[in-house]
Design a protein around this motif. Structure first.
Motif, PDB file in Angstrom:
ATOM      1  N   THR A   3       9.821  28.242  30.443  1.00  0.00           N
ATOM      2  CA  THR A   3       8.997  27.335  31.249  1.00  0.00           C
ATOM      3  C   THR A   3       9.806  26.787  32.410  1.00  0.00           C
ATOM      4  O   THR A   3       9.290  26.644  33.522  1.00  0.00           O
ATOM      5  CB  THR A   3       8.457  26.181  30.386  1.00  0.00           C
ATOM      6  N   ARG A   7       8.986  27.281  36.405  1.00  0.00           N
ATOM      7  CA  ARG A   7       8.903  26.137  37.320  1.00  0.00           C
ATOM      8  C   ARG A   7       9.837  26.308  38.511  1.00  0.00           C
ATOM      9  O   ARG A   7       9.475  26.002  39.650  1.00  0.00           O
ATOM     10  CB  ARG A   7       9.220  24.842  36.591  1.00  0.00           C
ATOM     11  N   ASN A  11       8.575  26.754  42.415  1.00  0.00           N
ATOM     12  CA  ASN A  11       8.991  25.772  43.421  1.00  0.00           C
ATOM     13  C   ASN A  11       9.908  26.364  44.481  1.00  0.00           C
ATOM     14  O   ASN A  11      10.259  25.681  45.439  1.00  0.00           O
ATOM     15  CB  ASN A  11       9.680  24.584  42.744  1.00  0.00           C
TER      16      ASN A  11
END
Length: 102
Positions: A3, A7, A11
């Motif tokens: 995870t 992320r 980003n």
């Protein structure tokens, strides 16, 4: 842990640029193909005499045949353009993203 990697990638500014460029190219090329095919079909449906004219005097081949073939060739060329960009620019960007976020 995965995870966190997702992320980080989501980003990443290069990832956002990659998604935007790839989407913009796909939508543009799809629109070109769809508009040209639907325009061809609209002319065939509503003004068949335009594409029904002989290519030259005494010819059995009409103008619509080569135009239809040209549409298919243009579609192949646009597919080649997308593949070229995907295998070049988009793959380089993907590799950069992987190296920075692995």
């Amino acid at each position: 842990m995965s995870t966190d990697i997702y992320r980080k990638v989501e980003n990443d500014p290069v990832f956002k640029e990659l998604v935007a460029k790839r989407s913009r190219l796909a939508v543009t090329l799809s629109a070109i193909v769809l508009v040209s095919y639907y325009a061809f079909m609209a002319v065939v449906a509503f003004a068949p005499d335009i594409f029904g004219k002989p290519l030259f005097e005494g010819s059995a081949l009409t103008i619509g045949g080569p135009i239809g073939a040209l549409l298919i060739i243009v579609s192949w060329l646009l597919t080649g353009l997308y593949v070229s960009r995907a295998n070049g620019e988009f793959d380089r960007m993907t590799q950069e993203i992987v190296e920075r976020n692995a």
